[in-house]
Design a protein around this motif. Sequence first.
Motif, mmCIF file in Angstrom:
data_model
loop_
_atom_site.group_PDB
_atom_site.id
_atom_site.type_symbol
_atom_site.label_atom_id
_atom_site.label_comp_id
_atom_site.label_asym_id
_atom_site.label_seq_id
_atom_site.Cartn_x
_atom_site.Cartn_y
_atom_site.Cartn_z
ATOM 1 N N THR A 177 0.846 -1.189 0.000
ATOM 2 C CA THR A 177 0.000 0.000 0.000
ATOM 3 C C THR A 177 0.885 1.243 0.000
ATOM 4 O O THR A 177 2.019 1.216 0.468
ATOM 5 C CB THR A 177 -0.937 0.047 1.218
ATOM 6 N N LEU A 178 0.339 2.337 -0.532
ATOM 7 C CA LEU A 178 1.069 3.593 -0.606
ATOM 8 C C LEU A 178 0.123 4.719 -0.215
ATOM 9 O O LEU A 178 -0.889 4.943 -0.879
ATOM 10 C CB LEU A 178 1.591 3.826 -2.032
ATOM 11 N N GLU A 179 0.445 5.409 0.853
ATOM 12 C CA GLU A 179 -0.398 6.519 1.287
ATOM 13 C C GLU A 179 -0.280 7.683 0.304
ATOM 14 O O GLU A 179 0.807 8.115 -0.039
ATOM 15 C CB GLU A 179 0.010 6.979 2.688
ATOM 16 N N ARG A 180 -1.427 8.151 -0.157
ATOM 17 C CA ARG A 180 -1.492 9.295 -1.073
ATOM 18 C C ARG A 180 -2.737 10.112 -0.712
ATOM 19 O O ARG A 180 -3.698 9.600 -0.124
ATOM 20 C CB ARG A 180 -1.604 8.875 -2.530
ATOM 21 N N ASP A 181 -2.711 11.376 -1.113
ATOM 22 C CA ASP A 181 -3.849 12.263 -0.857
ATOM 23 C C ASP A 181 -4.667 12.537 -2.111
ATOM 24 O O ASP A 181 -5.859 12.861 -2.024
ATOM 25 C CB ASP A 181 -3.358 13.595 -0.281
#
Length: 232
Positions: free
Chosen positions: A143-147
Amino acid sequence: VVRDEVVEVAQADGVFRISTGEGGVFRAKKLILAHGVVDILPEIEGAYEMWGKSLLQCPYCHGYEVKGQRFGVLYSGEASLHQLKILPDWSDQLVLLMNGERLNAEQEAVVKGLGVRVYSQKIAGFAHKNGMLGAVKFADGETLERDAIFAINRHRLSADFATDLGVELADGPFGPMIKVDNLQQSSVPGVFAAGDCARAMHNSAWAISEGATAGIFAHQSLVVERNPYQQG
């Protein structure tokens, strides 16, 4: 103002006949098509719910609201690399999401020169809350945190009226559009078009401007037809 759905448009003897879903029939000498387009979103879980909120297409339209946040650019072709080049003026936290696609050597050099990290994995979905992105979920479990995600999508005309009337279409960079001249007149006399259905780049200010142009010159064409001495 008629709040109904147009289901058919036809032309005979210089008069347009517009039929609606509730049985209404309207006739006119001039017709302005301003029905817009339908965006074709990526087939990724969560994309539909995020569209216009945290899945965005145009930094000039939406960039201010997400300025300085963590961006991902969803690759869909050469236009995505153009997007990647201009987005650093809104955020320096950029990554390129390939979703299983591959770059050629020249493209790789461009991305490397921009200093952008590339994630090549297929995307399984977007984790979001009420359309606001939290993370990108990859098929391999990462997973990759993005806004926010910026994506360039294709589109289609939201109605077939132009085709039904024999109006000429043009191949825009992201989908078909109605071909018009500088007065918003189409290839069929009496049919004008305005807004997203008649231009390659989409923006509400342009749509309003072209709607005004179409209205003005549809009226002036009626004036001239009524009395040729009023021309000029």
